[in-house]
Structure formats: structure tokens, C-alpha cells
Design a protein around this motif. Structure first.
Motif, mmCIF file in Angstrom:
data_model
loop_
_atom_site.group_PDB
_atom_site.id
_atom_site.type_symbol
_atom_site.label_atom_id
_atom_site.label_comp_id
_atom_site.label_asym_id
_atom_site.label_seq_id
_atom_site.Cartn_x
_atom_site.Cartn_y
_atom_site.Cartn_z
ATOM 1 N N VAL A 194 0.862 -1.194 0.000
ATOM 2 C CA VAL A 194 0.000 0.000 0.000
ATOM 3 C C VAL A 194 0.890 1.233 0.000
ATOM 4 O O VAL A 194 2.041 1.181 0.434
ATOM 5 N N PRO A 195 0.373 2.372 -0.476
ATOM 6 C CA PRO A 195 1.141 3.616 -0.411
ATOM 7 C C PRO A 195 1.346 4.059 1.034
ATOM 8 O O PRO A 195 0.624 3.629 1.941
ATOM 9 N N PRO A 196 2.292 4.940 1.257
ATOM 10 C CA PRO A 196 2.505 5.450 2.608
ATOM 11 C C PRO A 196 1.432 6.450 3.009
ATOM 12 O O PRO A 196 0.704 6.974 2.169
ATOM 13 N N GLY A 197 1.347 6.712 4.314
ATOM 14 C CA GLY A 197 0.470 7.768 4.797
ATOM 15 C C GLY A 197 -0.888 7.267 5.246
ATOM 16 O O GLY A 197 -1.137 6.061 5.370
ATOM 17 N N GLY A 198 -1.758 8.215 5.502
ATOM 18 C CA GLY A 198 -3.095 7.883 6.000
ATOM 19 C C GLY A 198 -4.019 9.072 5.874
ATOM 20 O O GLY A 198 -3.679 10.107 5.290
ATOM 21 N N PHE A 199 -5.214 8.948 6.470
ATOM 22 C CA PHE A 199 -6.227 9.991 6.332
ATOM 23 C C PHE A 199 -7.334 9.797 7.356
ATOM 24 O O PHE A 199 -7.427 8.766 8.014
ATOM 25 N N GLY A 200 -8.170 10.816 7.472
ATOM 26 C CA GLY A 200 -9.409 10.680 8.218
ATOM 27 C C GLY A 200 -10.447 10.001 7.360
ATOM 28 O O GLY A 200 -10.442 10.134 6.134
ATOM 29 N N LEU A 201 -11.346 9.261 8.009
ATOM 30 C CA LEU A 201 -12.408 8.528 7.314
ATOM 31 C C LEU A 201 -13.762 8.878 7.906
ATOM 32 O O LEU A 201 -13.879 9.096 9.126
ATOM 33 N N VAL A 202 -14.777 8.879 7.053
ATOM 34 C CA VAL A 202 -16.153 9.023 7.540
ATOM 35 C C VAL A 202 -17.049 8.089 6.744
ATOM 36 O O VAL A 202 -16.934 7.976 5.521
ATOM 37 N N PHE A 203 -17.943 7.389 7.452
ATOM 38 C CA PHE A 203 -18.862 6.427 6.848
ATOM 39 C C PHE A 203 -20.039 7.154 6.225
ATOM 40 O O PHE A 203 -20.580 8.108 6.795
ATOM 41 N N THR A 204 -20.471 6.695 5.055
ATOM 42 C CA THR A 204 -21.520 7.379 4.296
ATOM 43 C C THR A 204 -22.770 7.672 5.122
ATOM 44 O O THR A 204 -23.292 8.790 5.094
ATOM 45 N N ALA A 257 9.695 7.616 -1.601
ATOM 46 C CA ALA A 257 10.359 7.953 -2.862
ATOM 47 C C ALA A 257 9.890 7.052 -3.993
ATOM 48 O O ALA A 257 9.670 7.511 -5.125
ATOM 49 N N LEU A 258 9.687 5.770 -3.699
ATOM 50 C CA LEU A 258 9.218 4.848 -4.736
ATOM 51 C C LEU A 258 7.767 5.153 -5.099
ATOM 52 O O LEU A 258 7.390 5.107 -6.279
ATOM 53 N N ALA A 259 6.953 5.478 -4.099
ATOM 54 C CA ALA A 259 5.560 5.827 -4.374
ATOM 55 C C ALA A 259 5.484 7.075 -5.254
ATOM 56 O O ALA A 259 4.673 7.146 -6.187
ATOM 57 N N GLU A 260 6.334 8.049 -4.993
ATOM 58 C CA GLU A 260 6.369 9.268 -5.804
ATOM 59 C C GLU A 260 6.776 8.950 -7.241
ATOM 60 O O GLU A 260 6.194 9.478 -8.201
ATOM 61 N N LEU A 261 7.745 8.074 -7.405
ATOM 62 C CA LEU A 261 8.193 7.689 -8.743
ATOM 63 C C LEU A 261 7.065 6.984 -9.504
ATOM 64 O O LEU A 261 6.819 7.272 -10.683
ATOM 65 N N LEU A 262 6.358 6.086 -8.831
ATOM 66 C CA LEU A 262 5.259 5.368 -9.470
ATOM 67 C C LEU A 262 4.116 6.314 -9.846
ATOM 68 O O LEU A 262 3.511 6.189 -10.913
ATOM 69 N N ALA A 263 3.821 7.258 -8.955
ATOM 70 C CA ALA A 263 2.737 8.201 -9.229
ATOM 71 C C ALA A 263 3.093 9.097 -10.411
ATOM 72 O O ALA A 263 2.261 9.351 -11.291
ATOM 73 N N THR A 264 4.341 9.567 -10.462
ATOM 74 C CA THR A 264 4.769 10.420 -11.566
ATOM 75 C C THR A 264 4.732 9.655 -12.887
ATOM 76 O O THR A 264 4.234 10.163 -13.905
ATOM 77 N N GLY A 265 5.251 8.431 -12.881
ATOM 78 C CA GLY A 265 5.221 7.620 -14.095
ATOM 79 C C GLY A 265 3.809 7.268 -14.509
ATOM 80 O O GLY A 265 3.483 7.254 -15.707
ATOM 81 N N LEU A 284 -1.369 10.799 -3.584
ATOM 82 C CA LEU A 284 -0.196 10.577 -2.754
ATOM 83 C C LEU A 284 0.096 11.802 -1.890
ATOM 84 O O LEU A 284 0.462 11.671 -0.709
ATOM 85 N N HIS A 285 -0.077 12.985 -2.461
ATOM 86 C CA HIS A 285 0.099 14.230 -1.716
ATOM 87 C C HIS A 285 -0.829 14.245 -0.496
ATOM 88 O O HIS A 285 -0.412 14.593 0.619
ATOM 89 N N TYR A 286 -2.069 13.859 -0.701
ATOM 90 C CA TYR A 286 -3.051 13.832 0.390
ATOM 91 C C TYR A 286 -2.689 12.778 1.433
ATOM 92 O O TYR A 286 -2.736 13.033 2.648
#
Length: 323
Positions: A194-204, A257-265, A284-286
Motif C-alpha cells: 500500500v502507499p505510505p500515509g493515512g487519512f481521516g475517514l467518515v462512513f456514508t 520515494a518509490l511511491a512518488e516515482l510510481l505516481a509520476t510515471g 499521494l500528496h493527500y
């Protein structure tokens, strides 16, 4: 109460429609084509065919309603034509606000996003943390401008803004949805990284109830963050596997760094194919922002309660298409 919901065939708008019908309200929906089987519970709805990008269709939609829920928008983090973000999210929202004000609508509940706020990576933020400068992606900037455009166009119309975290839950599920691209592969043991990072979640369904609470109790001009929980992408997929009782949690988080490379490509290829990349740089930025939304204001002023993650995932996985 007689209400109008835009974006009713989408994930957020559909949740508002379900919550409003359950609460006994009269519901009108603005849709671009008459909803087909399963897109909406058509029984009990007043359907108006139109589009926020077509001003001529809006007077009939807003006529005679007390509250408008503006839940439409382009939610993707990448588009082949980035100008579409402003055409829909900004100009469409402004047109709707002007039409609602001209028709004497009392209140507009505008669906925005937590992306309009600012915080250091991994920091915590609330509604006082509104970003003072344009954010880093076309989607984020369009949502900032959409809020500004709605307030500017509203006149005497009361505006309340709901700022959801990342929305998961009941469909519809598009091909790029998190539920199909991550939940289902994890349940099949087919998501090794999975990509790095995380986020807030809300159920519909909790988000839908929060929107109604904002219509009834929200202060004019106020923003309300709706977020159940903040967690990493790896922790989320592990929870999916645990609640689903099958599959395998991802073993590896991609190095940044690898995630950024994959996203750019991926975006370079997408410009040629005109198809969304597997991981957009905006996504990825988010994810790498990884900031923690604070929903205390919604809990205190609206009486809103977050949905426990296990409960939300159980309902989501039960609704998820198997094929």
C-alpha cells in the motif's frame, strides 16, 4: 421539510437522500439523467433532470424547497482535463447558490472537504485552520474556490459548509473507488503493498445524518468537519481483512520515494491513455499529508456522533459487489 439534493447518484448525495427519506423529509433530486435501476430509491423522490453546469435547469430544481444540499462535485485527484474541476466544483456550485438565493431558499448545505484546511504533515487541525493560500493540487484548489464562490453568490441565503474526511461506505462504487481498488483485493489476498500515509475517514450513513444535522442546527457561515477516525492506509486494510474474516493484510508499505516515482510515471502514462493512473500524485500528496481532522465542533454543536470503524466496515463489506 422540502429539500433538494444535488449529486444524488453519487456516494455523498446518495447518503443524504437516504438519511432525508428516513427522517420523513420531502426529497427532490437534481440528476443529469433519470436514475436507472439501483442508482436511487426512485420511489418517494421528486426527480428533476438537469445539471449545475446548465443554468437553465436550476430554477425548476430549487423552486419551492427550503434547504438545498449541494453534494455534487468532481472528487477525483486526477483528470485528463483539469479544467473540469473548476467547471463543476466552482462554477457549478456558484450557479446553484445564485439560483437558490433567487428562489428564496432558506439554507444551503455545501459539501466541501477537509482538503481546504492547513496543518503540518501529521499534525492536527480543526475548522479554525482554514488554509490561507492555494493548496497543492487542482482538486484541492477547486474546493477552496468553490467555498469562496458559494459564499460570494449566496446573498441572503444561509450557507453552512460540511467538510467530510475521506468517504467510504455504501455505493455507488466507481472503478477508482477505494472499496473496489483496495478493500476487495485485500479480502482476496491480492494487495501485497500500500502507499505510505493515512487519512481521516467518515462512513456514508453517518455523513448523511451529519448533513441533516448541519441543515437544522448549523450556524450560518460555519464549517463542520465530519470524520470518524484517522488511521494509516495499512491499518485500514488490516481492519478490512479483520472485519471481513478473510484475505491478507498488506505486508509492505511503499517507501515514499518509490511511491512518488510510481505516481509520476503513472500520470505520464495517463496523459497518453486518458485513463486515470493507479496512484495519482494528488492522492499521494493527500496521503502523505496524513493530518488528523478534529470533529469536535460537529459533536458539540450538531450532536453528531462518529460511526465506529468496525460497524462502518461491516456494512460496507456486506454491500460490496463480489465480482
Amino acid at each position: 421539510m422540502r429539500i433538494l439534493v444535488t449529486g444524488a447518484t453519487g456516494k455523498v448525495g446518495g447518503a443524504v437522500v437516504r438519511a432525508a427519506l428516513a427522517a420523513g423529509h420531502e426529497v427532490r433530486v437534481l440528476v443529469r439523467g433519470h436514475p436507472g435501476s439501483g442508482a436511487l430509491p426512485v420511489a418517494g423522490l421528486d426527480v428533476v433532470v438537469g445539471d449545475v453546469t446548465d443554468p437553465a435547469t436550476l430554477p425548476a430544481a430549487v423552486e419551492g424547497v427550503e434547504v438545498v444540499f449541494n453534494a455534487m462535485g468532481v472528487p477525483e485527484q486526477w483528470l485528463a482535463d483539469p479544467g473540469r474541476f473548476d467547471q463543476v466544483n466552482v462554477a457549478g456550485s456558484a450557479r446553484l447558490a445564485r439560483a437558490a438565493a433567487a428562489a428564496g431558499v432558506r439554507r444551503l448545505v455545501h459539501t466541501s472537504t477537509i482538503d481546504v484546511f492547513d496543518a503540518p504533515p501529521g499534525g492536527r487541525f480543526d475548522e479554525t485552520s482554514l488554509a490561507s493560500r492555494p493548496k497543492g493540487t487542482p482538486y484541492e484548489r477547486s474546493k477552496q474556490r468553490a467555498e469562496q464562490a458559494v459564499f460570494a453568490a449566496a446573498g441572503e441565503l444561509e450557507v453552512v459548509v460540511v467538510n467530510p474526511a475521506t468517504v467510504y461506505g455504501l455505493g455507488p462504487y466507481g472503478p477508482a473507488s477505494m472499496e473496489l481498488r483496495m478493500f476487495r483485493p485485500a479480502l482476496r489476498g491480492l494487495l501485497p503493498v500500500v502507499p505510505p500515509g493515512g487519512f481521516g475517514l467518515v462512513f456514508t450513513e453517518g455523513l448523511g445524518r451529519g448533513q441533516l444535522a448541519a441543515a437544522g442546527l448549523g450556524r450560518p457561515g460555519a464549517r463542520y468537519i465530519l470524520s470518524d477516525i484517522h488511521l494509516s492506509l495499512r491499518a485500514l486494510t488490516a481492519a478490512v481483512v479483520s472485519v471481513g474474516g478473510r484475505g491478507r493484510a498488506p505486508a509492505v508499505t511503499l517507501p515514499a520515494a518509490l511511491a512518488e516515482l510510481l505516481a509520476t510515471g503513472g500520470e505520464a502514462a495517463a496523459r497518453l491513455t486518458r485513463r486515470p493512473p493507479p496512484l495519482a500524485r494528488g492522492q499521494l500528496h493527500y496521503l502523505r499529508w496524513n493530518a488528523v481532522p478534529d470533529a469536535s465542533r460537529a459533536r458539540a454543536e450538531l450532536g453528531w456522533e462518529p460511526t465506529p470503524l468496525e460497524d462502518g466496515l461491516r456494512h460496507t463489506l456486506a454491500a460490496l459487489p463480489r465480482s
